[in-house]
Design a protein around this motif. Sequence first.
Motif, PDB file in Angstrom:
ATOM      1  N   SER A 177      -2.741 -60.798 -26.306  1.00 24.72           N
ATOM      2  CA  SER A 177      -2.591 -59.517 -25.635  1.00 24.72           C
ATOM      3  C   SER A 177      -1.645 -58.600 -26.409  1.00 24.72           C
ATOM      4  CB  SER A 177      -2.074 -59.715 -24.211  1.00 24.72           C
ATOM      5  OG  SER A 177      -0.804 -60.313 -24.238  1.00 24.72           O
ATOM      6  N   VAL A 178      -1.775 -57.315 -26.097  1.00 26.74           N
ATOM      7  CA  VAL A 178      -0.950 -56.273 -26.680  1.00 26.74           C
ATOM      8  C   VAL A 178      -0.278 -55.551 -25.524  1.00 26.74           C
ATOM      9  CG1 VAL A 178      -1.004 -54.131 -28.011  1.00 26.74           C
ATOM     10  CG2 VAL A 178      -2.537 -55.989 -28.604  1.00 26.74           C
ATOM     11  N   ASP A 179       1.003 -55.238 -25.669  1.00 25.41           N
ATOM     12  CA  ASP A 179       1.727 -54.537 -24.621  1.00 25.41           C
ATOM     13  C   ASP A 179       1.542 -53.030 -24.800  1.00 25.41           C
ATOM     14  OD1 ASP A 179       3.447 -54.261 -22.429  1.00 25.41           O
ATOM     15  OD2 ASP A 179       5.132 -53.870 -23.777  1.00 25.41           O
ATOM     16  N   ILE A 180       0.878 -52.395 -23.823  1.00 27.48           N
ATOM     17  CA  ILE A 180       0.674 -50.946 -23.844  1.00 27.48           C
ATOM     18  C   ILE A 180       1.277 -50.381 -22.565  1.00 27.48           C
ATOM     19  CG2 ILE A 180      -1.014 -49.086 -23.840  1.00 27.48           C
ATOM     20  CD1 ILE A 180      -2.897 -50.918 -25.363  1.00 27.48           C
ATOM     21  N   ALA A 181       2.339 -49.631 -22.715  1.00 30.24           N
ATOM     22  CA  ALA A 181       3.035 -48.996 -21.588  1.00 30.24           C
ATOM     23  C   ALA A 181       3.429 -50.010 -20.522  1.00 30.24           C
ATOM     24  CB  ALA A 181       2.178 -47.887 -20.988  1.00 30.24           C
ATOM     25  N   GLY A 182       3.887 -51.167 -20.951  1.00 28.39           N
ATOM     26  CA  GLY A 182       4.359 -52.180 -20.019  1.00 28.39           C
ATOM     27  C   GLY A 182       3.274 -53.040 -19.405  1.00 28.39           C
ATOM     28  N   THR A 183       2.039 -52.872 -19.832  1.00 26.54           N
ATOM     29  CA  THR A 183       0.926 -53.658 -19.316  1.00 26.54           C
ATOM     30  C   THR A 183       0.309 -54.459 -20.445  1.00 26.54           C
ATOM     31  OG1 THR A 183       0.463 -51.930 -17.703  1.00 26.54           O
ATOM     32  CG2 THR A 183      -1.273 -53.531 -18.089  1.00 26.54           C
ATOM     33  N   ALA A 184       0.057 -55.743 -20.200  1.00 32.31           N
ATOM     34  CA  ALA A 184      -0.554 -56.591 -21.221  1.00 32.31           C
ATOM     35  C   ALA A 184      -2.065 -56.357 -21.232  1.00 32.31           C
ATOM     36  CB  ALA A 184      -0.247 -58.055 -20.939  1.00 32.31           C
ATOM     37  N   TRP A 185      -2.572 -55.878 -22.354  1.00 27.25           N
ATOM     38  CA  TRP A 185      -4.007 -55.656 -22.536  1.00 27.25           C
ATOM     39  C   TRP A 185      -4.533 -56.711 -23.503  1.00 27.25           C
ATOM     40  CZ3 TRP A 185      -7.454 -51.091 -22.189  1.00 27.25           C
ATOM     41  CH2 TRP A 185      -7.059 -50.230 -21.183  1.00 27.25           C
ATOM     42  N   PRO A 186      -5.653 -57.352 -23.176  1.00 29.01           N
ATOM     43  CA  PRO A 186      -6.250 -58.262 -24.146  1.00 29.01           C
ATOM     44  C   PRO A 186      -6.666 -57.497 -25.409  1.00 29.01           C
ATOM     45  CG  PRO A 186      -7.181 -58.627 -21.972  1.00 29.01           C
ATOM     46  CD  PRO A 186      -6.353 -57.381 -21.895  1.00 29.01           C
ATOM     47  N   VAL A 187      -6.535 -58.142 -26.537  1.00 28.47           N
ATOM     48  CA  VAL A 187      -6.826 -57.490 -27.819  1.00 28.47           C
ATOM     49  C   VAL A 187      -8.277 -57.051 -27.903  1.00 28.47           C
ATOM     50  CG1 VAL A 187      -6.878 -57.856 -30.316  1.00 28.47           C
ATOM     51  CG2 VAL A 187      -4.970 -58.729 -28.986  1.00 28.47           C
ATOM     52  N   TYR A 188      -9.195 -57.832 -27.335  1.00 26.90           N
ATOM     53  CA  TYR A 188     -10.609 -57.466 -27.451  1.00 26.90           C
ATOM     54  C   TYR A 188     -10.904 -56.145 -26.742  1.00 26.90           C
ATOM     55  CZ  TYR A 188     -11.411 -59.321 -22.705  1.00 26.90           C
ATOM     56  OH  TYR A 188     -11.385 -59.545 -21.355  1.00 26.90           O
ATOM     57  N   LYS A 189     -10.174 -55.833 -25.672  1.00 24.60           N
ATOM     58  CA  LYS A 189     -10.388 -54.561 -24.982  1.00 24.60           C
ATOM     59  C   LYS A 189      -9.937 -53.386 -25.845  1.00 24.60           C
ATOM     60  CE  LYS A 189     -10.085 -56.147 -20.227  1.00 24.60           C
ATOM     61  NZ  LYS A 189      -9.411 -55.988 -18.930  1.00 24.60           N
ATOM     62  N   VAL A 190      -8.796 -53.552 -26.482  1.00 30.80           N
ATOM     63  CA  VAL A 190      -8.279 -52.482 -27.344  1.00 30.80           C
ATOM     64  C   VAL A 190      -9.213 -52.274 -28.532  1.00 30.80           C
ATOM     65  CG1 VAL A 190      -6.334 -51.766 -28.774  1.00 30.80           C
ATOM     66  CG2 VAL A 190      -5.913 -52.956 -26.618  1.00 30.80           C
ATOM     67  N   GLU A 191      -9.699 -53.374 -29.118  1.00 32.05           N
ATOM     68  CA  GLU A 191     -10.629 -53.261 -30.251  1.00 32.05           C
ATOM     69  C   GLU A 191     -11.913 -52.561 -29.837  1.00 32.05           C
ATOM     70  OE1 GLU A 191     -11.038 -57.338 -31.336  1.00 32.05           O
ATOM     71  OE2 GLU A 191      -9.359 -57.278 -32.741  1.00 32.05           O
ATOM     72  N   ALA A 192     -12.442 -52.885 -28.668  1.00 36.56           N
ATOM     73  CA  ALA A 192     -13.682 -52.255 -28.202  1.00 36.56           C
ATOM     74  C   ALA A 192     -13.480 -50.767 -27.951  1.00 36.56           C
ATOM     75  CB  ALA A 192     -14.183 -52.942 -26.932  1.00 36.56           C
ATOM     76  N   LEU A 193     -12.338 -50.391 -27.372  1.00 37.95           N
ATOM     77  CA  LEU A 193     -12.082 -48.975 -27.118  1.00 37.95           C
ATOM     78  C   LEU A 193     -11.893 -48.188 -28.414  1.00 37.95           C
ATOM     79  CD1 LEU A 193      -9.752 -49.234 -24.014  1.00 37.95           C
ATOM     80  CD2 LEU A 193     -12.125 -48.465 -24.090  1.00 37.95           C
ATOM     81  N   VAL A 194     -11.225 -48.773 -29.390  1.00 34.40           N
ATOM     82  CA  VAL A 194     -11.054 -48.101 -30.685  1.00 34.40           C
ATOM     83  C   VAL A 194     -12.406 -47.932 -31.368  1.00 34.40           C
ATOM     84  CG1 VAL A 194     -10.077 -48.365 -33.000  1.00 34.40           C
ATOM     85  CG2 VAL A 194      -8.660 -48.790 -30.988  1.00 34.40           C
ATOM     86  N   LEU A 195     -13.247 -48.961 -31.294  1.00 34.50           N
ATOM     87  CA  LEU A 195     -14.595 -48.858 -31.864  1.00 34.50           C
ATOM     88  C   LEU A 195     -15.385 -47.756 -31.171  1.00 34.50           C
ATOM     89  CD1 LEU A 195     -16.871 -50.055 -33.688  1.00 34.50           C
ATOM     90  CD2 LEU A 195     -17.524 -51.376 -31.679  1.00 34.50           C
ATOM     91  N   GLY A 196     -15.273 -47.666 -29.850  1.00 30.85           N
ATOM     92  CA  GLY A 196     -15.979 -46.618 -29.111  1.00 30.85           C
ATOM     93  C   GLY A 196     -15.539 -45.224 -29.515  1.00 30.85           C
ATOM     94  N   ILE A 197     -14.247 -45.038 -29.725  1.00 26.78           N
ATOM     95  CA  ILE A 197     -13.742 -43.727 -30.160  1.00 26.78           C
ATOM     96  C   ILE A 197     -14.265 -43.387 -31.552  1.00 26.78           C
ATOM     97  CG2 ILE A 197     -11.640 -42.493 -30.823  1.00 26.78           C
ATOM     98  CD1 ILE A 197     -10.238 -44.016 -28.523  1.00 26.78           C
ATOM     99  N   MET A 198     -14.270 -44.379 -32.436  1.00 27.99           N
ATOM    100  CA  MET A 198     -14.766 -44.135 -33.796  1.00 27.99           C
ATOM    101  C   MET A 198     -16.258 -43.805 -33.780  1.00 27.99           C
ATOM    102  SD  MET A 198     -12.521 -47.009 -35.886  1.00 27.99           S
ATOM    103  CE  MET A 198     -13.893 -47.427 -36.870  1.00 27.99           C
ATOM    104  N   VAL A 199     -17.041 -44.516 -32.987  1.00 28.38           N
ATOM    105  CA  VAL A 199     -18.475 -44.232 -32.884  1.00 28.38           C
ATOM    106  C   VAL A 199     -18.694 -42.846 -32.282  1.00 28.38           C
ATOM    107  CG1 VAL A 199     -20.604 -44.923 -31.705  1.00 28.38           C
ATOM    108  CG2 VAL A 199     -19.189 -46.637 -32.823  1.00 28.38           C
ATOM    109  N   PHE A 200     -17.898 -42.499 -31.277  1.00 24.66           N
ATOM    110  CA  PHE A 200     -18.013 -41.172 -30.666  1.00 24.66           C
ATOM    111  C   PHE A 200     -17.781 -40.066 -31.686  1.00 24.66           C
ATOM    112  CE2 PHE A 200     -15.855 -37.533 -28.702  1.00 24.66           C
ATOM    113  CZ  PHE A 200     -16.869 -37.088 -27.870  1.00 24.66           C
TER     114      PHE A 200
END
Length: 80
Positions: free
Chosen positions: A18-41
């Motif tokens: 997980s990665v800590d984003i604003a005090g919340t633990a986010w799984p790495v796969y979620k962050v990777e998927a969102l970054v990929l979505g922004i790049m595709v957009f």
Amino acid sequence: MTYAVRSAPARRRPTAQSVDIAGTAWPVYKVEALVLGIMVFLGALALTSSLQVAVLTSAASTVVAWWTLMLVERRTALRS
């Protein structure tokens, strides 16, 4: 009559990285998927100049990446 029962060792539950984003633990796969979505957009928007195509393409790629990365993460966590 008294007897002893061996207790089974507690199984360790696999945890996702997980990665800590604003005090919340986010799984790495979620962050990777969102970054990929922004790049595709941004790429689809630059190529087609159509907001509709860019949104639909990025949403589809984000969902596919999200589920694929989640399944891969769970499979590797179960193997180790």
